[in-house]
Design a protein around this motif. Structure first.
Motif, PDB file in Angstrom:
ATOM      1  N   PHE A 121       0.867  -1.163   0.000  1.00 60.31           N
ATOM      2  CA  PHE A 121       0.000   0.000   0.000  1.00 60.31           C
ATOM      3  C   PHE A 121       0.908   1.219   0.000  1.00 60.31           C
ATOM      4  CE2 PHE A 121       0.409   1.986   4.185  1.00 60.31           C
ATOM      5  CZ  PHE A 121       1.159   1.040   4.838  1.00 60.31           C
TER       6      PHE A 121
ATOM      7  N   SER B 265      -3.506  18.820   1.970  1.00 63.31           N
ATOM      8  CA  SER B 265      -3.870  17.596   2.681  1.00 63.31           C
ATOM      9  C   SER B 265      -5.071  17.875   3.560  1.00 63.31           C
ATOM     10  CB  SER B 265      -2.689  17.115   3.531  1.00 63.31           C
ATOM     11  OG  SER B 265      -3.073  16.016   4.327  1.00 63.31           O
ATOM     12  N   VAL B 266      -6.041  16.998   3.502  1.00 65.32           N
ATOM     13  CA  VAL B 266      -7.216  17.124   4.365  1.00 65.32           C
ATOM     14  C   VAL B 266      -6.943  16.361   5.655  1.00 65.32           C
ATOM     15  CG1 VAL B 266      -9.662  16.586   4.592  1.00 65.32           C
ATOM     16  CG2 VAL B 266      -8.771  17.390   2.419  1.00 65.32           C
TER      17      VAL B 266
ATOM     18  N   GLN C  96      -8.112  15.575   9.963  1.00 66.11           N
ATOM     19  CA  GLN C  96      -9.179  15.576  10.952  1.00 66.11           C
ATOM     20  C   GLN C  96      -8.539  15.367  12.313  1.00 66.11           C
ATOM     21  OE1 GLN C  96     -10.386  12.573  12.700  1.00 66.11           O
ATOM     22  NE2 GLN C  96     -11.948  13.708  13.765  1.00 66.11           N
ATOM     23  N   SER C  97      -8.894  16.241  13.251  1.00 63.93           N
ATOM     24  CA  SER C  97      -8.337  16.115  14.598  1.00 63.93           C
ATOM     25  C   SER C  97      -9.270  16.786  15.585  1.00 63.93           C
ATOM     26  CB  SER C  97      -6.966  16.775  14.677  1.00 63.93           C
ATOM     27  OG  SER C  97      -6.498  16.760  16.014  1.00 63.93           O
TER      28      SER C  97
ATOM     29  N   ASN D 287      -8.200  17.855  18.415  1.00 62.92           N
ATOM     30  CA  ASN D 287      -7.430  18.918  19.075  1.00 62.92           C
ATOM     31  C   ASN D 287      -6.386  19.470  18.104  1.00 62.92           C
ATOM     32  OD1 ASN D 287      -5.826  16.630  19.074  1.00 62.92           O
ATOM     33  ND2 ASN D 287      -5.306  16.694  21.256  1.00 62.92           N
TER      34      ASN D 287
ATOM     35  N   PHE E  46      -2.318  20.071  18.209  1.00 61.62           N
ATOM     36  CA  PHE E  46      -1.531  19.293  17.257  1.00 61.62           C
ATOM     37  C   PHE E  46      -0.521  20.167  16.524  1.00 61.62           C
ATOM     38  CE2 PHE E  46      -0.698  15.764  14.512  1.00 61.62           C
ATOM     39  CZ  PHE E  46      -0.508  16.280  13.247  1.00 61.62           C
TER      40      PHE E  46
ATOM     41  N   PHE F  31       7.159  13.148  16.982  1.00 58.86           N
ATOM     42  CA  PHE F  31       5.966  12.714  16.266  1.00 58.86           C
ATOM     43  C   PHE F  31       6.187  11.344  15.656  1.00 58.86           C
ATOM     44  CE2 PHE F  31       2.294  15.361  15.785  1.00 58.86           C
ATOM     45  CZ  PHE F  31       2.687  16.562  16.351  1.00 58.86           C
TER      46      PHE F  31
ATOM     47  N   HIS G  45       1.083   4.391   8.915  1.00 59.32           N
ATOM     48  CA  HIS G  45       0.196   3.995   7.831  1.00 59.32           C
ATOM     49  C   HIS G  45      -0.253   2.559   8.076  1.00 59.32           C
ATOM     50  CE1 HIS G  45       3.150   6.878   6.061  1.00 59.32           C
ATOM     51  NE2 HIS G  45       2.049   7.466   5.658  1.00 59.32           N
TER      52      HIS G  45
ATOM     53  N   SER H 133      -0.888  10.678  12.449  1.00 62.24           N
ATOM     54  CA  SER H 133       0.258  11.234  13.165  1.00 62.24           C
ATOM     55  C   SER H 133      -0.106  11.436  14.628  1.00 62.24           C
ATOM     56  CB  SER H 133       0.714  12.545  12.527  1.00 62.24           C
ATOM     57  OG  SER H 133      -0.358  13.437  12.418  1.00 62.24           O
TER      58      SER H 133
ATOM     59  N   ALA I 158       1.665  12.426  18.634  1.00 65.89           N
ATOM     60  CA  ALA I 158       2.761  12.817  19.522  1.00 65.89           C
ATOM     61  C   ALA I 158       2.379  12.312  20.911  1.00 65.89           C
ATOM     62  CB  ALA I 158       2.933  14.330  19.540  1.00 65.89           C
TER      63      ALA I 158
ATOM     64  N   PRO J 271      -1.483  15.045  21.189  1.00 65.45           N
ATOM     65  CA  PRO J 271      -1.839  15.655  19.900  1.00 65.45           C
ATOM     66  C   PRO J 271      -1.838  14.584  18.824  1.00 65.45           C
ATOM     67  CG  PRO J 271      -0.163  16.949  21.016  1.00 65.45           C
ATOM     68  CD  PRO J 271      -0.295  15.678  21.778  1.00 65.45           C
ATOM     69  N   ARG J 272      -2.904  14.516  18.060  1.00 61.48           N
ATOM     70  CA  ARG J 272      -3.033  13.439  17.091  1.00 61.48           C
ATOM     71  C   ARG J 272      -3.986  13.881  15.986  1.00 61.48           C
ATOM     72  NH1 ARG J 272      -6.150  13.160  21.429  1.00 61.48           N
ATOM     73  NH2 ARG J 272      -8.315  12.503  21.173  1.00 61.48           N
ATOM     74  N   ALA J 273      -3.811  13.319  14.808  1.00 63.92           N
ATOM     75  CA  ALA J 273      -4.686  13.667  13.693  1.00 63.92           C
ATOM     76  C   ALA J 273      -4.627  12.587  12.638  1.00 63.92           C
ATOM     77  CB  ALA J 273      -4.268  15.013  13.090  1.00 63.92           C
ATOM     78  N   SER J 274      -5.720  12.488  11.876  1.00 61.61           N
ATOM     79  CA  SER J 274      -5.767  11.619  10.704  1.00 61.61           C
ATOM     80  C   SER J 274      -5.703  12.514   9.470  1.00 61.61           C
ATOM     81  CB  SER J 274      -7.084  10.839  10.633  1.00 61.61           C
ATOM     82  OG  SER J 274      -7.361  10.223  11.856  1.00 61.61           O
ATOM     83  N   HIS J 275      -5.034  12.032   8.436  1.00 64.72           N
ATOM     84  CA  HIS J 275      -4.868  12.843   7.225  1.00 64.72           C
ATOM     85  C   HIS J 275      -5.017  11.957   6.005  1.00 64.72           C
ATOM     86  CE1 HIS J 275      -2.447  15.266  10.106  1.00 64.72           C
ATOM     87  NE2 HIS J 275      -1.910  14.119  10.416  1.00 64.72           N
TER      88      HIS J 275
ATOM     89  N   PHE K 164      -0.341  14.478   3.545  1.00 68.53           N
ATOM     90  CA  PHE K 164       0.355  14.935   4.747  1.00 68.53           C
ATOM     91  C   PHE K 164       1.796  14.431   4.781  1.00 68.53           C
ATOM     92  CE2 PHE K 164       0.257  17.125   8.664  1.00 68.53           C
ATOM     93  CZ  PHE K 164       1.041  16.428   9.570  1.00 68.53           C
TER      94      PHE K 164
ATOM     95  N   LEU L   7       4.697  16.996   5.691  1.00 67.07           N
ATOM     96  CA  LEU L   7       5.648  16.755   6.789  1.00 67.07           C
ATOM     97  C   LEU L   7       7.078  16.854   6.271  1.00 67.07           C
ATOM     98  CD1 LEU L   7       5.210  16.213   9.752  1.00 67.07           C
ATOM     99  CD2 LEU L   7       5.296  13.786   9.301  1.00 67.07           C
TER     100      LEU L   7
END
Lengths: 210, 196
Positions: free
Chosen positions: A5, A106-107, A109-110, A112, A116, B49, B53, B63, B65, B74-78, B82, B86
Motif C-alpha cells: 500500500f 492535505s485534508v 481531521q483532529s 485537538n 496538534f 511525532f 500507515h 500522526s 505525539a 496531539p493526534r490527527a488523521s490525514h 500529509f 511533513l
C-alpha cells in the motif's frame, strides 16, 4: 498474499499552481458576476471559511509557512475537519505572465488541531475569515472573496470581525502537474483573464517583494 | 470499520498463531502491513511525532505525539498528502529512518473477527509478534468490548489483563482508526526500548 500500500502517486497532492490576482470594488461586483455567469460553467459555489497562517520558525533556516483552513460557523460535523496547504515560493520566471508556485494540500481531521499544530512547532502568524463565491471554467478556478480580519485572535463574533477593505479579492488559477509546461498554462490563464477586462484587470503580483 | 485490540505476543511465532486460528475455522484473506516513522524535533518546543500507515486504510496517514494519555496526545488523521507536507517541515521535524518500524503478515477472517498477525521489524531486525484483533460489526467500544474480550480470553488468555487504554471507555463513544494506530505506536515504543 501480501500487497503493497502507500504507492499513491504524490501528484495527487502536489501540484503547480498558476495564479493571477485582481481586486474589484463591491459596487462593481454585479458586473463581474454577470460576466462570469456568461462564460463559466453553470452555477457558482458560495463559501465562508476561516484560514489561519502558521509558520515553523527555526534559528538557522527561513520560516516555513503552512495554511490551515476550515468552514466558518462550523457545525459538529465539520468542526474537526481542516485542510493543510503548503504554498511554495513563486518560480523566478520573469517572462511568465502568471505567478507559478508549488502547492501541496492535505485534508486532516483532529479533535485537538490547535494542540496538534503547536506540538509540531507551528505558531500562528495571522488569521482571517473569507466569504465569497467560486466559479469554474473548465480547469480554471475563479474565486471572488471578501476578507475580514479578527481584531483579537481567536474571537470570531461579528463585533470582532472587520473588513480588510471595501474591495473584493479576485483570484483566477489553474493547477497543473509538476512536469507540465507552466508557461503554456500561464499564457492560457492570462488569455482567459482578458475576457474579464475592463471590469477587472488580473495581474501577476509580486507579493514576495519587500 | 470495527473496534481493534492490538497486542504483542511472546514466546510464539506468527505461524503458530495462524495455525491455531485456522484450526478454529479461520480462513486466510490476504496480507497487511503497518509502518511507523518517528520524527525527531530539531528545536525546543517541538514534540516527537510518529507518522503511521496501515494497509487497511491505504489513503490515510496518522500522526501522533505521545503524551501521558491518549486524550492529551496531539493526534490527527490525514490523507496521504500529509506525508509530503511533513517533508516540507523537515527543518523542524526530521525523519528518523533508523527508528522506523514495519509490521507485515497475514490477515485471517473468523466469523465477525478480522485477525492480523504480523512480525514487527525495526530496520530488518525482528522485534516481536503483533496481533490485531478487530471486531467488525461495531465501531463503539462499549458495545464491542464484551465480545472482543471473550475472543482474547479464548485465544490469547495471557493478554487479557493488558487491555489498551483506548479500549477502557465507559461512554458509548465512536472508535476510530487513529486509536488502532495509537495502540501500534505504543507497542513500537516498548519494542524500541527493548534490547534485541
Amino acid at each position: 498474499m501480501l500487497f503493497r500500500f502507500g504507492e499513491r502517486k504524490r501528484d495527487e497532492f502536489q501540484k503547480m499552481e498558476c495564479i493571477l490576482f485582481g481586486s474589484i470594488m463591491e459596487k462593481n461586483l454585479i458586473h463581474l458576476e454577470n460576466r462570469l455567469a456568461g462564460i463559466c460553467d453553470p452555477g457558482c459555489t458560495p463559501f465562508h471559511e476561516h484560514e489561519m497562517s502558521f509558520s515553523l520558525k527555526t534559528s538557522s533556516t527561513p520560516d516555513v509557512t503552512l495554511r490551515l483552513r476550515r468552514k466558518f460557523n462550523f457545525d459538529s460535523a465539520t468542526s474537526d475537519k481542516w485542510r493543510f496547504r503548503y504554498i511554495g515560493r513563486p518560480e523566478p520566471d520573469q517572462d511568465c505572465p502568471a505567478v507559478v508556485r508549488k502547492v501541496i494540500h492535505s485534508v486532516s481531521q483532529s479533535k485537538n488541531m490547535m494542540e496538534f499544530v503547536k506540538a509540531m512547532g507551528l505558531r500562528m502568524d495571522f488569521e482571517y475569515v473569507v466569504k465569497g463565491k467560486m466559479w469554474t471554467c473548465g480547469a480554471v478556478k475563479i474565486v471572488m472573496s471578501s476578507v475580514q480580519k479578527t481584531k483579537q485572535p481567536g474571537r470570531y463574533d461579528a463585533d470582532n470581525l472587520e473588513k480588510l477593505s471595501a474591495s473584493y479579492l479576485v483570484e483566477i488559477s489553474v493547477t497543473i502537474e509538476d512536469t507540465d509546461d507552466h508557461l503554456k498554462a500561464s499564457k492560457q490563464l492570462k488569455l482567459f483573464s482578458t475576457q474579464l477586462s475592463p471590469i477587472i484587470e488580473m495581474e501577476k503580483v509580486d507579493y514576495m517583494a519587500k | 470499520m470495527g473496534v481493534s485490540w492490538v497486542l504483542e505476543l511472546f514466546d510464539t511465532s506468527t505461524v503458530t498463531i495462524e495455525t491455531k486460528l485456522i484450526v478454529a475455522g479461520a480462513e486466510l484473506v490476504g496480507g497487511y502491513t503497518v509502518d511507523s516513522t518517528p520524527y525527531k524535533p530539531s528545536e525546543q518546543g517541538i514534540s516527537h511525532f510518529y507518522l503511521l500507515h496501515h494497509s487497511q486504510f491505504p489513503q490515510s496517514a496518522f500522526s501522533i505525539a505521545h503524551q501521558d494519555t491518549y486524550k492529551c496526545s496531539p493526534r490527527a488523521s490525514h490523507d496521504r498528502g500529509f506525508d509530503l507536507i511533513l517533508h516540507k517541515l523537515n527543518v523542524g521535524l526530521q525523519a528518523d529512518t533508523a527508528g522506523k518500524f514495519e509490521v507485515a503478515g497475514n490477515e485471517l477472517k473468523l466469523q465477525d473477527f478480522r485477525i492480523r498477525i504480523g512480525l514487527a521489524t525495526q530496520n530488518t531486525i525482528a522485534k516481536g509478534v503483533i496481533v490485531e484483533v478487530e471486531y467488525s460489526p461495531s465501531s463503539v467500544v462499549t458495545q464491542a468490548m464484551p465480545v472482543l474480550t471473550e475472543f482474547i480470553e479464548h485465544f490469547f488468555p495471557d493478554s487479557v489483563e493488558s487491555k489498551p487504554e483506548v479500549l477502557k471507555k465507559t461512554a458509548p463513544e465512536p472508535y476510530s482508526a487513529l486509536e488502532t494506530l495509537y495502540q501500534y505506536s505504543l507497542l513500537f515504543s516498548v519494542m524500541r526500548k527493548r534490547a534485541n
